[in-house]
Design an enzyme around this catalytic site. Structure first.
Site, PDB file in Angstrom:
ATOM      1  N   GLY A   1       0.838  -1.209   0.000  1.00 28.85           N
ATOM      2  CA  GLY A   1       0.000   0.000   0.000  1.00 28.85           C
ATOM      3  C   GLY A   1       0.870   1.255   0.000  1.00 28.85           C
ATOM      4  O   GLY A   1       0.659   2.183  -0.790  1.00 28.85           O
ATOM      5  N   HIS A   2       1.861   1.278   0.883  1.00 29.70           N
ATOM      6  CA  HIS A   2       2.774   2.425   0.913  1.00 29.70           C
ATOM      7  C   HIS A   2       3.501   2.569  -0.429  1.00 29.70           C
ATOM      8  O   HIS A   2       3.655   3.667  -0.956  1.00 29.70           O
ATOM      9  CB  HIS A   2       3.847   2.230   1.997  1.00 29.70           C
ATOM     10  CG  HIS A   2       3.326   2.161   3.403  1.00 29.70           C
ATOM     11  ND1 HIS A   2       3.388   1.017   4.162  1.00 29.70           N
ATOM     12  CD2 HIS A   2       2.755   3.095   4.197  1.00 29.70           C
ATOM     13  CE1 HIS A   2       2.886   1.247   5.359  1.00 29.70           C
ATOM     14  NE2 HIS A   2       2.490   2.501   5.417  1.00 29.70           N
TER      15      HIS A   2
HETATM   16  P1  AMP Z   1       0.897   4.787   7.728  1.00 31.27           P
HETATM   17  O1  AMP Z   1       2.291   4.298   7.605  1.00 31.27           O
HETATM   18  O2  AMP Z   1      -0.055   3.737   8.220  1.00 31.27           O
HETATM   19  O3  AMP Z   1       0.792   6.103   8.465  1.00 31.27           O
HETATM   20  O4  AMP Z   1       0.410   5.088   6.253  1.00 31.27           O
HETATM   21  C1  AMP Z   1       1.124   5.978   5.432  1.00 31.27           C
HETATM   22  C2  AMP Z   1       0.305   6.257   4.208  1.00 31.27           C
HETATM   23  O5  AMP Z   1       0.052   5.045   3.507  1.00 31.27           O
HETATM   24  C3  AMP Z   1      -1.073   6.853   4.543  1.00 31.27           C
HETATM   25  O6  AMP Z   1      -1.397   7.854   3.605  1.00 31.27           O
HETATM   26  C4  AMP Z   1      -1.976   5.667   4.423  1.00 31.27           C
HETATM   27  O7  AMP Z   1      -3.318   5.988   4.106  1.00 31.27           O
HETATM   28  C5  AMP Z   1      -1.329   4.922   3.271  1.00 31.27           C
HETATM   29  N1  AMP Z   1      -1.738   3.521   3.296  1.00 31.27           N
HETATM   30  C6  AMP Z   1      -1.718   2.681   4.358  1.00 31.27           C
HETATM   31  N2  AMP Z   1      -2.229   1.473   4.015  1.00 31.27           N
HETATM   32  C7  AMP Z   1      -2.586   1.568   2.706  1.00 31.27           C
HETATM   33  C8  AMP Z   1      -3.180   0.663   1.779  1.00 31.27           C
HETATM   34  N3  AMP Z   1      -3.517  -0.571   2.126  1.00 31.27           N
HETATM   35  N4  AMP Z   1      -3.406   1.103   0.525  1.00 31.27           N
HETATM   36  C9  AMP Z   1      -3.072   2.374   0.162  1.00 31.27           C
HETATM   37  N5  AMP Z   1      -2.505   3.265   0.986  1.00 31.27           N
HETATM   38  C10 AMP Z   1      -2.267   2.876   2.246  1.00 31.27           C
END
Ligand code: AMP
Length: 289
Positions: free
Chosen positions: A38-39
């Protein structure tokens, strides 16, 4: 070009400003690390649109509440950096906590009503911490575009509001949620889901699918769509739902009665000790397989 690694904010800012002064566009992807596909999809979106991409890796303490998982949040810096490098990222900023919050740092962004419902009702200081760190990162890396995931829908609403309200010169891009083959939304917290919890975690996706199926079949009554999600949670009593709502797309206002415009179904639930969230923009087309 190898990935440039920064731990110092001034160096990151100098790098970003030099690139922009040379006429290049820069895309920024803020993360808390423990990177997954996702990231990396955000990094790829940035690469597709910008001349240079930068990512940040920082487990931001101010967005965790007391008793939350700050101490045990998964951290895997060297692997993250290798993943960013293989995704073609140009720079990464991985500051220490004292770099972002030196002794005496006291200012916090107050985000208003968008941050006080849903996630904000359960995690009252969460979005203030998110908005504060995002603004700080955008100040240190004054990029052209910043990339966020639809997975954290309310976060996208809050970030958009903050950048608009505070005249932050950045364009916010929202990228689709990346899922495991069985539909579970990818999340750094999925490593907590061992054994039976991994199966139970699918309940969130199944609830959203129930709403999507009903919507694609023509159902437009908000209460009935909500009940379709609640019925899925009722069939998995080990999972503790926290909300299952329909929202007007683009905000966090709940939709009631007959739906007329674009609508997001959003759910949160506890699977064992782990809180999970997911959401989906309802589509009038074919229900997903
Ligand atoms: P985090 O590391 O959880 O703070 O996420 C960092 C970025 O990655 C944020 O903008 C999240 O929304 C995005 N993100 C996390 N999980 C996913 C996913 N499964 N698909 C797309 N983007 C994601």
């Amino acid at each position: 070009m190898p990935l440039v690694r920064f731990t110092d904010g001034d160096a990151l800012r100098a790098w970003t400003l030099a690139r922009r002064a040379a006429g290049q566009t820069v895309g920024l992807t803020p993360t808390m690390g423990a990177l997954h596909a996702g990231h990396l999809s955000l990094v790829r979106a940035a690469r597709a649109e910008c001349d240079l991409t930068a990512a940040t890796i920082f487990v931001n303490p101010t967005q965790f509440g007391p008793g939350e998982d700050l101490d045990r949040y998964p951290r895997n810096l060297e692997q993250d950096i290798a993943l960013l490098e293989s995704a073609g990222c140009d720079a990464v900023f991985c500051p220490a906590v004292e770099t972002m919050y030196p002794p005496g740092a006291a200012t916090r962004i107050e985000v208003g009503p968008a941050g006080s419902v849903l996630e904000g009702a359960i995690r009252p200081t969460h979005f203030s911490g998110v908005a504060t760190i995002v603004l700080k990162l955008l100040n240190l890396a004054p990029a052209n575009y910043a990339y966020f995931g639809q997975k954290d829908y309310q976060q996208t609403v809050v970030v958009r509001q903050m950048t608009r309200d505070l005249n932050v010169p950045i364009e916010v891009r929202i990228c689709p949620t990346v899922r495991e083959p069985d539909g579970l939304a990818m999340s750094s917290r999925n490593v907590y889901l061992q054994g039976e919890y991994r199966r139970q975690a699918l309940t969130l996706h199944h609830a959203l699918q129930a709403a999507q199926h009903a919507y694609a079949a023509g159902e437009r009554n908000a209460a009935r769509l909500r009940r379709a999600m609640e019925a899925v949670f009722a069939g998995e009593p080990q999972v503790e739902p926290q909300y299952a709502v329909l929202l007007h797309d683009g905000g966090v206002e709940e939709a009631h009665g007959e739906l007329t415009g674009p609508t997001v179904a959003a759910v949160a639930a506890k699977v064992g000790p782990t809180r999970l969230i997911d959401n989906q923009l309802l589509s009038p087309g074919e229900p997903p397989a």
